[in-house]
Design an enzyme around this catalytic site. Structure first.
Site, PDB file in Angstrom:
ATOM      1  N   GLY A  14       0.826  -1.204   0.000  1.00 32.30           N
ATOM      2  CA  GLY A  14       0.000   0.000   0.000  1.00 32.30           C
ATOM      3  C   GLY A  14       0.861   1.255   0.000  1.00 32.30           C
ATOM      4  CB  SER A  16       0.607   3.977  -4.617  1.00 35.39           C
ATOM      5  OG  SER A  16      -0.709   3.691  -4.152  1.00 35.39           O
ATOM      6  CB  VAL A  65      -2.039  -7.514  -0.002  1.00 33.06           C
ATOM      7  CG1 VAL A  65      -0.858  -6.587  -0.218  1.00 33.06           C
ATOM      8  CG2 VAL A  65      -3.300  -6.726   0.353  1.00 33.06           C
ATOM      9  CG  ASN A  91       0.321   1.205   4.916  1.00 31.83           C
ATOM     10  OD1 ASN A  91      -0.087   1.798   5.913  1.00 31.83           O
ATOM     11  ND2 ASN A  91       0.110   1.653   3.681  1.00 31.83           N
ATOM     12  CB  SER A 143      -7.325   1.527  12.550  1.00 34.12           C
ATOM     13  OG  SER A 143      -8.190   2.642  12.746  1.00 34.12           O
ATOM     14  CE1 TYR A 157      -9.628   0.357   7.990  1.00 35.69           C
ATOM     15  CE2 TYR A 157     -10.546   1.416   9.950  1.00 35.69           C
ATOM     16  CZ  TYR A 157      -9.498   1.211   9.081  1.00 35.69           C
ATOM     17  OH  TYR A 157      -8.287   1.860   9.298  1.00 35.69           O
ATOM     18  CB  ALA A 159     -14.557  -6.838  12.177  1.00 35.44           C
ATOM     19  CE  LYS A 161      -6.914  -1.501   9.124  1.00 37.08           C
ATOM     20  NZ  LYS A 161      -5.567  -1.678   8.555  1.00 37.08           N
TER      21      LYS A 161
END
Length: 265
Positions: A14, A16, A65, A91, A143, A157, A159, A161
């Site tokens: 991740g 970019s 990924v 990441n 996060s 999201y 869950a 993290k």
């Protein structure tokens, strides 16, 4: 003074934009060799070209990924180019915002596949190279959302993290005998392209939620990752470093108002 990391190779997913891009810039300043991965090859290639203009030793790799074979191929290309992989910054992540009852199975799978399986596969792919040197650093981007807080629309999201941190605890134990540490950085809201895309109202709301009245930067997160990758952090293992400007601590909006009143005095 910290010992130099200039002989180390860093593999960043991740890379970019956002936090991944900040990590690339931060490790480049330390003289590390960089393998930068992203789904959008043209974007990550542009990042690499800019870094090379500044004297960095970097390659761009296209990698989704969600797919183990993509990661294995990217890691192999990195090892062939630089001879090793010493530091993994896992990441890559996505955060579509959808109310709980409207989250489709496809969207749920996309979030979990990217954020959780992507982390799992990245670690699996990189660890054999770290074991050869009996040294390695794995830094996961988690996060505060999920492990510490919640926000409407990010049930999947959050869950994902929290799952990353569950993975981290066992991975840290299994890999410790090989001189490999596994830690996480958990950002609060920081100024980034992804956050700004959520709109001015959201940005203003998030600024107001931080006690100092302003969000942090992606560089704040990258600097924390750099520390966890350092030689000096070798005894920090299985730890989640929250970097949020104390965002999670006010017990109510009243506490934030009290902070603002104090600041005016």
């Amino acid at each position: 003074m910290f010992a130099s990391l200039a002989d180390k190779t860093v593999f960043i997913t991740g890379a970019s934009h956002g936090i991944g891009l900040a990590m690339a810039n931060t490790f480049a300043k330390e003289g590390c060799a960089l393998a930068l991965c992203a789904r959008n090859f043209s974007k990550v290639q542009s990042v690499v070209e800019k870094l090379k203009e500044q004297g960095a030793n970097a390659i761009a790799l296209q990698c989704d990924v969600r797919f183990k074979e993509d990661l294995l191929e990217a890691v192999d290309a990195c090892a062939q180019k630089f001879g090793s992989i010493d530091i993994l910054c896992s990441n890559a992540g996505i955060f579509p915002q959808t109310p709980l009852e409207q989250i489709s199975e496809e969207e749920y799978d996309a979030v979990m596949d990217t954020n959780v399986k992507g982390t799992f596969f990245a670690v699996q792919a990189c660890v054999p190279y770290m074991k050869k040197r009996h040294w390695g650093r794995v830094i996961l981007t988690s996060s505060i959302t999920g492990p510490n807080t919640g926000y409407p629309g990010w049930a999947h999201y959050g869950a994902s993290k929290a799952a990353q941190l569950g993975f981290m605890h066992t991975a840290a134990l299994e890999l410790a005998p090989f001189g490999i540490t596994v830690n996480a950085v958990s950002p609060g809201n920081v100024i980034s392209e992804g956050l700004q895309a959520l709109g001015d109202d959201y940005v203003a709301q998030m600024n107001a939620s931080v006690p100092r009245g302003q969000m942090g930067t992606t560089e704040d997160i990258a600097n924390a990752a750099l520390f966890l990758a350092s030689h000096e952090a070798s005894y920090i293992n299985g730890h989640n470093l929250i970097i949020d400007g104390a965002q999670i601590w006010p017990e109510s909006s009243g506490a934030l108002e009290a902070i603002r009143s104090i600041a005016k005095d």
